[in-house]
Design an enzyme around this catalytic site. Structure first.
Site, PDB file in Angstrom:
ATOM      1  N   THR A   1       0.756  -1.461   0.007  1.00 25.46           N
ATOM      2  CA  THR A   1       0.157  -0.102   0.200  1.00 25.46           C
ATOM      3  C   THR A   1       0.733   1.340   0.040  1.00 25.46           C
ATOM      4  O   THR A   1       0.252   2.286  -0.078  1.00 25.46           O
ATOM      5  CB  THR A   1      -0.997   0.051   1.128  1.00 25.46           C
ATOM      6  N   TYR A   2       2.274   1.306  -0.086  1.00 21.86           N
ATOM      7  CA  TYR A   2       3.073   2.529  -0.167  1.00 21.86           C
ATOM      8  C   TYR A   2       2.514   3.273  -1.340  1.00 21.86           C
ATOM      9  O   TYR A   2       2.692   2.656  -2.502  1.00 21.86           O
ATOM     10  CB  TYR A   2       4.485   2.125  -0.244  1.00 21.86           C
ATOM     11  N   THR A   3       2.424   4.481  -1.193  1.00 19.92           N
ATOM     12  CA  THR A   3       2.007   5.555  -2.319  1.00 19.92           C
ATOM     13  C   THR A   3       1.002   4.787  -3.241  1.00 19.92           C
ATOM     14  O   THR A   3       0.836   4.965  -4.417  1.00 19.92           O
ATOM     15  CB  THR A   3       3.379   6.205  -3.039  1.00 19.92           C
ATOM     16  N   ASN A   4      -0.136   4.020  -2.506  1.00 23.50           N
ATOM     17  CA  ASN A   4      -1.118   3.595  -3.080  1.00 23.50           C
ATOM     18  C   ASN A   4      -0.916   2.580  -4.443  1.00 23.50           C
ATOM     19  O   ASN A   4      -1.356   2.358  -5.570  1.00 23.50           O
ATOM     20  CB  ASN A   4      -1.997   4.636  -3.836  1.00 23.50           C
ATOM     21  N   GLY A   5       0.295   1.984  -4.111  1.00 26.33           N
ATOM     22  CA  GLY A   5       0.897   0.887  -5.103  1.00 26.33           C
ATOM     23  C   GLY A   5       1.871   1.573  -5.984  1.00 26.33           C
ATOM     24  O   GLY A   5       2.657   0.871  -6.713  1.00 26.33           O
TER      25      GLY A   5
END
Length: 356
Positions: free
Chosen positions: A61-65
């Site tokens: 999920t970092y920076t929405n992928g």
């Protein structure tokens, strides 16, 4: 001892070789309101690998992928020589109760998404990201072992979990012949040493390499904070903080104690002709049980500064100064067990060496 990114270390109870500093990629992408655009992220990746770095840290999920997608794109063509670590358990879809958590459905769906993002057939190291207190440990461990047997994951690890649960998991894995945990990712720095009470001794005993995140204490140890940044109680809530600096103050990271630690870090930086960030990272690199602290950078200048920590050689007296100013209370039962009284009633005046 001066290190380089290609002075590799073994990760926990495994034969996996990783660089002494891992590159965190939560800065790859600007979806969270900060971070590096694609072009700058590419420069960070190229510079780190050019110097022999091989250990990357991301999450589903970092920076929405975007973090995983950029990392997968940049790694194309040299995938085999890199160690890509990602994580599962944080919520991927709002309103979907099974898109987060530590259970098997969340695990498998998150891994499949990460494989697509990374454009890879396998993940080198998969962390359980955040303990949720809901899933039976046998379900977690069997799910992780299935992924290893399928070849989708090579090694498994855990982050942000109670020491007693991690040790319980490792024992069960050993007894059942399932894939053991090889790494423990925790917050650890000169301003956050409470992991020394249970988590780090547990990791050393159970064969997990410690991978610290936030080794600069959210930036407090870089020297950019002063007494003017002390946050009066109730002056700002975390969700209303306007920037990272204000948020750190709101979260209680800027205190008289942490500023006193930062002052000593700055004094040593002056003595060693380096930056405070390099001193703080060098201390973490020297800490027992630590395999590879995670550094995060938005610019090449920040990355170069962080990598300079590998060239900082702290003397025993300098390490002692840092240990003293940042010391924590051991708490129960550790304080009592370390006392002269207990030593006397157990060993008398005999001198007995330990194996650690």
């Amino acid at each position: 001892m001066t290190l380089t990114l290609d002075t590799y270390r073994l990760l926990g109870r495994s034969g996996l070789r990783v660089s002494p500093l891992a590159l965190g990629t939560a800065t790859f992408g600007t979806e969270w309101g900060w971070g590096a655009e694609r072009e700058e992220a590419r420069k960070l990746f190229d510079r780190y690998t050019e110097l022999g770095g091989n250990f990357f840290d991301t999450a589903s999920t970092y920076t929405n992928g975007s973090s995983e997608r950029m990392l997968g794109e940049f790694a194309h063509g040299e995938r085999e020589r890199l160690v890509l670590a990602t994580k599962y358990s944080t919520l991927r879809t709002a309103g979907d109760p099974n898109s987060g958590g530590t259970h098997r459905k969340s695990m498998l769906a998150s891994v499949e998404a990460s494989l697509r993002h990374l454009n890879s057939d396998y993940i080198d190291l998969l962390y359980l990201n955040v303990w949720d207190f809901r899933t039976p440990v046998e379900e977690i461990l069997r799910g992780l072992d299935d992924l290893v047997r399928q070849g989708k994951v090579l090694y498994v690890a855990v982050s942000t979990a109670p020491a007693w649960q991690v040790s319980r998991m490792q024992t069960i894995a050993d007894l059942r012949g399932w894939s053991p945990l090889v790494a423990l990712e925790i917050e650890y720095s000169l301003i956050e040493r409470t992991g020394e009470r249970d988590l780090i001794p547990m990791a050393r005993e159970m064969g997990l390499g410690v991978v610290p995140f936030s080794p600069l204490g959210g930036g407090v140890l870089t020297g950019k904070y002063g007494r003017d940044d002390l946050n009066p109680a109730g002056s700002v809530a975390g969700e209303t903080a306007s920037n990272r600096k204000t948020l750190n103050a709101a979260l209680g990271m800027v205190t008289e104690r942490t500023l006193a630690i930062a002052d000593v870090v700055k004094e040593l930086a002056t003595e060693l002709d380096c930056t405070p960030a390099q001193v703080a990272l060098a201390w973490t690199l020297n800490a027992p049980g630590v395999a590879s602290p995670i550094i995060g950078a938005r610019t090449i200048a920040q990355l170069e500064d962080n990598l300079g920590a590998l060239r900082v050689d702290l003397t025993p007296s300098q390490l002692a100064r840092l240990d003293e100013v940042s010391a924590i209370e051991l708490g129960t039962p550790h304080g009592l067990l370390a006392s002269d009284h207990i030593r006397t009633v157990v060993s008398g005046d005999m001198k007995i060496q330990t194996r650690h």
